[in-house]
Scaffold this active site. Structure first.
Site, PDB file in Angstrom:
ATOM      1  N   LYS A 283       3.201 -10.202   3.730  1.00  0.00           N
ATOM      2  CA  LYS A 283       3.034 -10.556   2.316  1.00  0.00           C
ATOM      3  C   LYS A 283       3.878  -9.607   1.486  1.00  0.00           C
ATOM      4  O   LYS A 283       3.697  -8.394   1.532  1.00  0.00           O
ATOM      5  CB  LYS A 283       1.560 -10.474   1.917  1.00  0.00           C
ATOM      6  CG  LYS A 283       1.322 -10.965   0.481  1.00  0.00           C
ATOM      7  CD  LYS A 283      -0.159 -11.124   0.189  1.00  0.00           C
ATOM      8  CE  LYS A 283      -0.399 -11.671  -1.198  1.00  0.00           C
ATOM      9  NZ  LYS A 283      -1.841 -11.872  -1.465  1.00  0.00           N
TER      10      LYS A 283
ATOM     11  N   CYS B   7       0.850  -1.188   0.000  1.00  0.00           N
ATOM     12  CA  CYS B   7       0.000   0.000   0.000  1.00  0.00           C
ATOM     13  C   CYS B   7       0.880   1.231   0.000  1.00  0.00           C
ATOM     14  O   CYS B   7       1.970   1.212   0.572  1.00  0.00           O
ATOM     15  CB  CYS B   7      -0.860   0.054   1.252  1.00  0.00           C
ATOM     16  SG  CYS B   7      -1.859  -1.381   1.508  1.00  0.00           S
TER      17      CYS B   7
ATOM     18  N   GLY C 179      -5.809 -18.178  -5.354  1.00  0.00           N
ATOM     19  CA  GLY C 179      -6.425 -16.872  -5.535  1.00  0.00           C
ATOM     20  C   GLY C 179      -7.230 -16.749  -6.809  1.00  0.00           C
ATOM     21  O   GLY C 179      -8.398 -17.158  -6.880  1.00  0.00           O
TER      22      GLY C 179
END
Lengths: 323, 291
Positions: free
Chosen positions: A175, A138, A276
């Site tokens: 992650k 982010c 995913g």
């Protein structure tokens, strides 16, 4: 390695930073929401864990559409972390997961160190959470929007505040983004900062063009590339980090579509895997991968999933002697 | 009432029963057990394309045209589509007995009026497909059904003949005037609504058409139900790609998933002009000061 193994005899249990999971297959963050939708297709308690979509402190609308584009053996997405915020998540989504006997690994994302710390406290002190996964891909609003994951020091700072504010005994996994010069440097930094394990990898940044507008196709311009197209990149990251930081639990993610794909991550050094983008193609993918992994392990003579972990990293001599 | 066992989507390996060219479109019938019993008008199916090792990972979503519960051949589900890209071309090339993986039925169906009111059903191109099953349901409720079908040209109209059986009146428009009234499908709508005292306008087709149909309906004080076509990756509510800005009963705009909160929305709740953006004031939108 044992010959003539039956799939049902394979021991699938795996250990991740002192926590024991019934099997090594999880959902990948952002591909399973918070489990409810997938429960229509399979029982979420059958998975080793359910990793939630990244939770942020506040409610978030996400980015403008188009938010996705199909690419060869993959897709680009620029969702922008649309989500309900931590209050709604803890009030509504987490209780649902616990009522359905899922083991929730809660992914958290923040735009400042303070936000990560607050999320670690809120989520970490809620009973039933199996682990925290820290999404550090982010932008840092306090540092010119630079992405935490791309800088060893910034990435380490996030993990250090999260570890500090998460109750002892609750594992914290970081992650990592593959969009870095040397993923081992980032891995080392977050482990030194207190991460109990690593999740490898987040999406790769990509872009494609819409020929009707002759502009980037995604509303967010750039997006995260996922799907089988990125799998060799993810396996490489697992391999590199497994070799550089032996003993650190790794969770492999990136383009897993079949049990054989999952086995590839295990033998490269991952103790668990996440499914995913394949969910978008096949909503039953996580449980199908689990069942296929069992068959693959048996076919390759692994009586325990744990025995396959890092098998490709064994010394060359041992390989010769096993023949 | 649907029972608990026949609610929600399922995933089944479907088998092609027939795959026929209809004008510019393809009409695909799949044997897919269990879908028909769960389907209501406005639901859709998400089909995997290219087989188990396909490089096209994302499912293609289509409104359900028709379903038949299990009989001699097992239950069937029918869709109508245009072969426009790699995935839809693969579907168009399927032969009888070929396998296609189906997830469905998905999404919220059309809401039906409680009273026997007059309804207009507006379809653009193959967007007319889900309107025939809807017409049947409305007729069961003694609603008068008027259909307006439009397309760019005659070959891109779907179901004009079938509409004569499904509806009390049928109006056809084409942009090039090759058949019917020359113009947009929404052009004849105001007069039709006035003539038949229409109280609900149902529409399915491109976004611009849905916005126009909603405008006409709202102007005349009618309800509008719109089935949107937003690009979807999963169709089941997990990927968050198919969102559009919709105003809630509390007056707050939220980015809602068209796959699970739609694809049918009350037209007057969708912020059509803002589709493709995050309008200012949307729930969770970034504050200007933080930019």
């Amino acid at each position: 390695m044992a010959a003539g193994l039956r799939p049902q005899d394979v021991d699938l249990t795996t250990v991740l930073a002192d926590s024991r999971l019934a099997n090594p297959v999880m959902t990948a963050s952002g591909c399973a929401a918070a489990g409810q939708e997938l429960q229509q297709f399979f029982d979420v308690s059958d998975l080793g864990a359910v990793v939630t979509k990244s939770i942020m402190r506040d409610v978030r609308s996400g980015r403008a559409t188009p938010r996705m584009a199909e690419t060869p053996s993959g897709m680009l997405n620029s969702i922008g972390l649309q989500g309900p915020g931590v209050n709604a998540f803890l009030a509504r989504d987490l209780p649902w997961l616990l009522q359905h006997d899922a083991r929730p690994i809660v992914s958290i994302a923040g735009s400042s160190l303070g936000e990560y710390a607050e999320l670690a406290r809120r989520v970490g002190n809620t009973p039933g959470v199996a682990a925290i996964e820290v999404n550090i891909s982010c932008p840092n609003v306090e540092d010119r929007g630079l992405v935490f994951a791309c800088h060893p020091v910034q990435a380490g700072r996030v993990l250090s505040v999260v570890r500090r504010d998460t109750p002892r005994g609750l594992p914290v996994f970081a992650k990592l983004s593959p969009d870095v010069t040397n993923i081992v440097d980032i891995a080392r930094s977050v482990v030194e900062a207190g991460a109990d394990g690593l999740v490898l990898i987040n999406t790769l940044l990509g872009l494609n063009i819409d020929f009707t507008t002759m502009r980037p196709k995604l509303g967010g311009v750039m997006g995260g590339l996922s799907g089988p197209a990125v799998r060799p990149v993810a396996v490489r990251a697992v391999w590199q980090v497994a070799n550089a930081l032996p003993g650190i639990p790794l969770i492999g993610v990136g383009g897993i579509r079949t049990g054989a794909d999952a086995l590839e991550f295990l033998v490269a050094g991952a103790s668990a895997v996440q499914v995913g983008t394949a969910i978008f193609n096949d909503p039953n993918a996580p449980v199908r991968v689990l069942s296929e992994l069992r068959t693959e392990l048996a076919a390759h003579g692994f009586a325990r999933a744990r025995d396959a972990v890092g098998y490709a990293n064994r010394p060359a001599l041992e390989g010769v002697m096993a023949q | 009432m649907t029972s608990a066992t026949t609610r929600g989507p399922i995933q089944v390996d479907g088998e092609v029963f027939s795959n026929k060219r209809v004008g510019a479109y393809q009409h695909l019938t799949l044997v897919a057990d269990g879908i028909a019993e769960r389907t209501r008008p406005g639901n859709f199916v998400a089909l995997a394309v290219g087989g188990a090792t396909s490089a096209n990972l994302l499912r293609r979503s289509f409104s359900i045209y028709r379903v038949r519960p299990a009989g001699v051949y097992g239950g069937t589900v029918e869709i109508v589509f245009a072969a426009s890209g790699a995935g839809t071309q693969w579907l168009a090339d399927r032969q009888p007995h070929d396998a296609i993986n189906v997830v469905g039925p998905l999404g919220r169906p059309f809401a039906l009026p409680k009273e026997p009111v007059a309804c207009a059903l507006v379809g653009g191109g193959y967007g007319s497909a889900p309107l025939f099953a809807l017409a049947e349901k409305l007729r069961e409720r003694s609603c008068a059904v008027h259909m307006v079908l439009g397309a760019s040209t005659e070959s891109r109209l779907f179901g004009a003949l079938e509409a004569r059986r499904a509806a009390q009146s049928v109006t056809v428009t084409t942009l090039d005037g090759s058949v019917g009234i020359k113009g947009l499908v929404t052009d004849p709508l105001p007069a039709l609504m006035a003539r038949h005292s229409i109280e609900v306008v149902y529409s399915c087709g491109p976004m611009g058409m849905l916005a126009a149909a909603t405008r006409v309906a709202t102007d005349q004080g009618a309800w509008s139900q719109t089935a949107v076509e937003e690009a979807m990756a999963c169709g089941i509510g997990v990927c968050m790609t198919c969102v559009l800005p919709v105003v809630g009963d509390d007056g707050v705009t939220r980015m809602l998933r068209s796959c699970v909160e739609g694809p049918v929305f009350a037209g007057d709740k969708v912020r059509w002009d803002a589709v493709g953006t995050i309008p200012a004031g949307t729930f969770g939108a970034p504050e200007v000061s933080r930019q």
